[in-house]
Design an enzyme around this catalytic site. Structure first.
Site, PDB file in Angstrom:
ATOM      1  N   ASN A   1       0.503  -1.355  -0.034  1.00 35.94           N
ATOM      2  CA  ASN A   1       0.055  -0.099   0.069  1.00 35.94           C
ATOM      3  C   ASN A   1       0.868   1.348   0.131  1.00 35.94           C
ATOM      4  OD1 ASN A   1      -2.923  -1.107   0.573  1.00 35.94           O
ATOM      5  ND2 ASN A   1      -1.663  -2.199   1.983  1.00 35.94           N
ATOM      6  N   SER A   2       2.039   1.268  -0.665  1.00 32.82           N
ATOM      7  CA  SER A   2       2.891   2.375  -0.652  1.00 32.82           C
ATOM      8  C   SER A   2       2.478   3.640  -1.247  1.00 32.82           C
ATOM      9  CB  SER A   2       4.052   1.802  -1.248  1.00 32.82           C
ATOM     10  OG  SER A   2       4.194   1.770  -2.690  1.00 32.82           O
ATOM     11  N   LYS A   3       1.428   3.744  -1.945  1.00 35.18           N
ATOM     12  CA  LYS A   3       0.863   4.755  -2.446  1.00 35.18           C
ATOM     13  C   LYS A   3      -0.490   5.123  -2.021  1.00 35.18           C
ATOM     14  CE  LYS A   3       3.509   4.516  -6.901  1.00 35.18           C
ATOM     15  NZ  LYS A   3       3.387   4.571  -8.166  1.00 35.18           N
ATOM     16  N   ASN A   4      -0.745   4.785  -0.556  1.00 36.38           N
ATOM     17  CA  ASN A   4      -2.226   4.992  -0.244  1.00 36.38           C
ATOM     18  C   ASN A   4      -1.845   6.112   0.708  1.00 36.38           C
ATOM     19  OD1 ASN A   4      -3.794   4.770   2.235  1.00 36.38           O
ATOM     20  ND2 ASN A   4      -4.458   2.876   1.242  1.00 36.38           N
TER      21      ASN A   4
ATOM     22  N   HIS B   1       4.781   9.928  -1.985  1.00 40.94           N
ATOM     23  CA  HIS B   1       4.265  10.217  -0.394  1.00 40.94           C
ATOM     24  C   HIS B   1       5.400   9.913   0.446  1.00 40.94           C
ATOM     25  CE1 HIS B   1       0.138   9.250  -1.825  1.00 40.94           C
ATOM     26  NE2 HIS B   1       0.655   8.716  -2.720  1.00 40.94           N
TER      27      HIS B   1
END
Lengths: 340, 312
Positions: A109-112, A150
């Site tokens: 979920n690194s772009k959440n 992020h």
């Protein structure tokens, strides 16, 4: 986690004794009847129980575990994350464990946005003691995606609010060694030299940064980032930009090599427009970029624009506009040639 | 050159609107109001907004409103400025902004402005220039822009300007086409574009066009159809759109279509979604592709909708 707990979490919530007092609240999605597939049946159940505790404002340990399950199904649901924060506060929970929880989710979920915002909330509460762990965390993300926006935003926040500047420029060097095209790392260089409290700002670092930039450009002259970085270094120092022989030498080196000359030509154009006068070597180098064209003009900056119109065709209108706006006299002369 | 499969795209949007049981819809449940805005605006550009039942949509939108005045992504969700804008935009499409308690919604947004002029997304405090745009756009559509400190808001946005002329999410953050759209849009709406170095930014933006004709969002990244909006609308707002190769961009967007089943994807041959369908069609509209309603680059709503709000 012991095996009893494992078994418990695999049971549907409706069969778990510790949830027997709660009635799940279904999603109100309108009149269409739904035939859910297996996966979404479990998910729908978890969300039903979540809505129940959310509406009852139950900030308990079992509610915390429920948000864990809900987030694992869908890390994008911001309402679940927010309620989780309320629970963590109410329980005065161990926030180091919370960092652990986020780390487990991070790779998938690194772009959440919600995950990153939650991480920042936790780190802020922990304060300066969290600095090195947070820097390490973002480093691990960069291993798989060195441009993760992020992660860079988080890293900049950590540096400015929790500290840890000491090795940052060295870290930028590392990243650029891995991928010299990494625009995020170039941006971070600028961030460090302008905001690191101990470096002395651009004035103190400009010489070493210029040398570094020139070296990088010569490795890959088609790399957009260092050319922009070079301009940025001289943003408030036009005099130095125009008079430093290293810069014009750089352009000459690139133009006389077999490399893509586009960025060298556009930098030269900027230099000339600020008062730089190219020597004969440079003029010769420019004129042979597209030797078969009739690009020569008494005004070398017009020649450069003509060449760029040919070799950077995608942006032909931009270069035509540059040509028209070089000097007032030239503008008049080419007015008839300018095609919209 | 290819053609826009307008009928198929409209059918695709309507199909997605009805289908709520597949795992994709379930996972996007919390931002459904964004999805509805993307879908309906696309339908309007395609001239097919009447295919949707206005009453049902409006009553569902209103069910997303929280007691604070802000809107959540779906019924039962916490309020956030992102979803509040989508709610206002959807109502604008149907010319029903007047059903809102304007003061209540404005107050919610106003409370999100911070001391330094920036905006948080909600009471949890995440700050990002995206929220500056969303807040300013929302209040402008409600004609309540004077409720915030515009000067400070603008000052904060300018503090996010980078050496390449672009803007990031916070001061010092890397320039990114999405953030640039937000900052330029906010400056356009507040009448403050004179603070922008249009030539420098225009050049950075036109350098986003890669060999395939598509646009990326940052140097050395892959092209993506959504940048057809973020980059293009920014170029139009600063009056530098001539600097890209329009024909090549149109070709790229058209290549991202699924002409059989409808929908547009991020790049050719990938899976389609409503998000990219909206941005692909909106990009084509900005490029004046025939048969599409014109869209306003700052408000991201059809021009006739904007005219209806501001010229009446």
């Amino acid at each position: 986690m012991d095996s009893d707990e494992d078994e418990r979490t695999l049971l549907p919530l409706s069969q778990r004794p510790e949830w027997s007092d709660v009635t799940p609240v279904p999603q109100n999605d309108g009149p269409n009847p739904v035939v859910p597939i297996a996966y979404s049946e479990e998910f729908a159940e978890v969300m039903g129980y979540f809505r129940a505790v959310y509406l009852a404002d139950e900030r308990s340990l079992r509610a915390l575990h429920l948000t864990t399950e809900a987030i694992q199904f869908n890390a994008g649901n911001y309402t679940v994350w927010q309620f989780r924060r309320l629970i963590l506060e109410a329980l005065n929970a161990d926030l180091h464990e919370e960092l652990e929880f986020v780390e487990q989710l991070a790779s998938k979920n690194s772009k959440n946005y919600q995950l990153w915002h939650h991480r920042r909330w936790v780190a802020e509460k922990l304060g300066t003691e969290a600095a090195s762990r947070e820097l390490e965390f973002t480093k691990n993300i960069f291993v798989n995606d060195a441009k993760n926006y992020h992660a860079w935003s988080h890293r900049q926040w950590v540096l400015q609010n929790l500290g840890g500047w000491e090795d940052e420029l060295a870290y930028c060097n590392e990243l650029l060694e891995d991928d010299i095209f990494n625009n995020s790392a170039w941006n971070q260089r600028y961030f460090v030299i302008t905001r690191h409290p101990g470096l002395g700002g651009i004035e103190a670092t400009i010489d070493s940064e210029l040398d570094y930039t020139i070296k990088s450009i010569l490795i890959k002259p088609e790399n957009e980032s260092p050319w922009r970085y070079l301009r940025g270094l001289h943003k408030n120092n036009v005099q130095s930009f125009v008079t430093n022989p290293k810069i014009s030498t750089l352009c000459l080196n690139v133009l006389t090599s077999k490399a893509n000359p586009v960025f060298a030509l556009s930098l030269l154009l900027d230099l000339i427009s600020k008062g730089f006068e190219p020597n004969q070597d440079l003029k010769n180098a420019i004129e042979v970029v597209v030797p078969e064209s009739n690009s020569q003009d008494s005004d070398i900056s017009v020649t450069i624009c003509t060449v760029l119109e040919i070799i950077d065709q995608m942006r032909v209108n931009y270069w035509r506009w540059r040509k028209k706006n070089l000097h007032p006299q030239v503008a008049e002369g080419v007015a008839n040639l300018h095609i919209h | 050159m290819g053609e826009l499969a307008a009928e198929q795209h409209a059918k695709y949007i309507l199909k997605v609107e009805k289908k709520k049981d597949d795992i994709e819809s379930v996972l996007m449940e919390h931002l459904r109001i964004n999805g509805v805005y993307w879908g309906l605006t696309t339908l309007d550009m395609l001239g097919k907004l009447s295919a949707v039942d206005q009453e049902t949509v409006i009553s569902w939108v209103m069910s997303c409103q929280h007691e604070s005045g802000g809107f959540g992504g779906n019924e039962g969700h916490d309020p956030h400025v992102l979803y509040t804008l989508s709610a206002i935009q959807i109502l604008a499409l149907f010319n029903k902004i007047e059903i809102l308690d304007i003061e209540k919604v404005s107050n919610y947004i106003t409370t999100l402005q911070n001391e330094d002029g920036s905006f948080s997304g909600d009471k949890w405090g995440e700050t990002d220039t995206r929220f500056s745009y969303v807040a300013i756009c929302s209040l402008a559509l409600l004609k309540q822009l004077d409720k915030i400190n515009v000067e400070k808001a603008v000052k904060y946005i300018i503090s996010c300007k980078n050496l390449d002329g672009g803007f990031g999410c916070t001061p010092g953050a890397e320039s990114h086409a999405g953030q640039i759209f937000c900052c330029i849009g906010a400056l356009a709406i507040t009448g403050c574009l004179h603070y922008v170095d249009k030539d420098l930014l225009g050049w950075w933006l036109c350098e986003r066009q890669v060999k395939s004709g598509g646009l990326n969002g940052r140097p050395e990244k892959l092209p993506d159809v959504c940048y057809s909006w973020w980059v293009l609308s920014s170029l139009i707002m600063i009056d530098r759109v001539r600097w890209i190769d329009k024909e090549k961009l149109v070709k790229f967007i058209l290549e991202c279509q699924d002409k059989e089943n409808g929908g547009i994807s991020d790049r050719p041959d990938d899976a389609v979604d409503v998000f990219h369908t909206y941005f692909g069609v909106a990009g084509l509209s900005l490029l004046e592709y025939p048969g599409l309603k014109a869209i306003d680059p700052a408000y991201a709503l059809p021009v006739d909708v904007i005219n209806r709000i501001f010229l009446n």
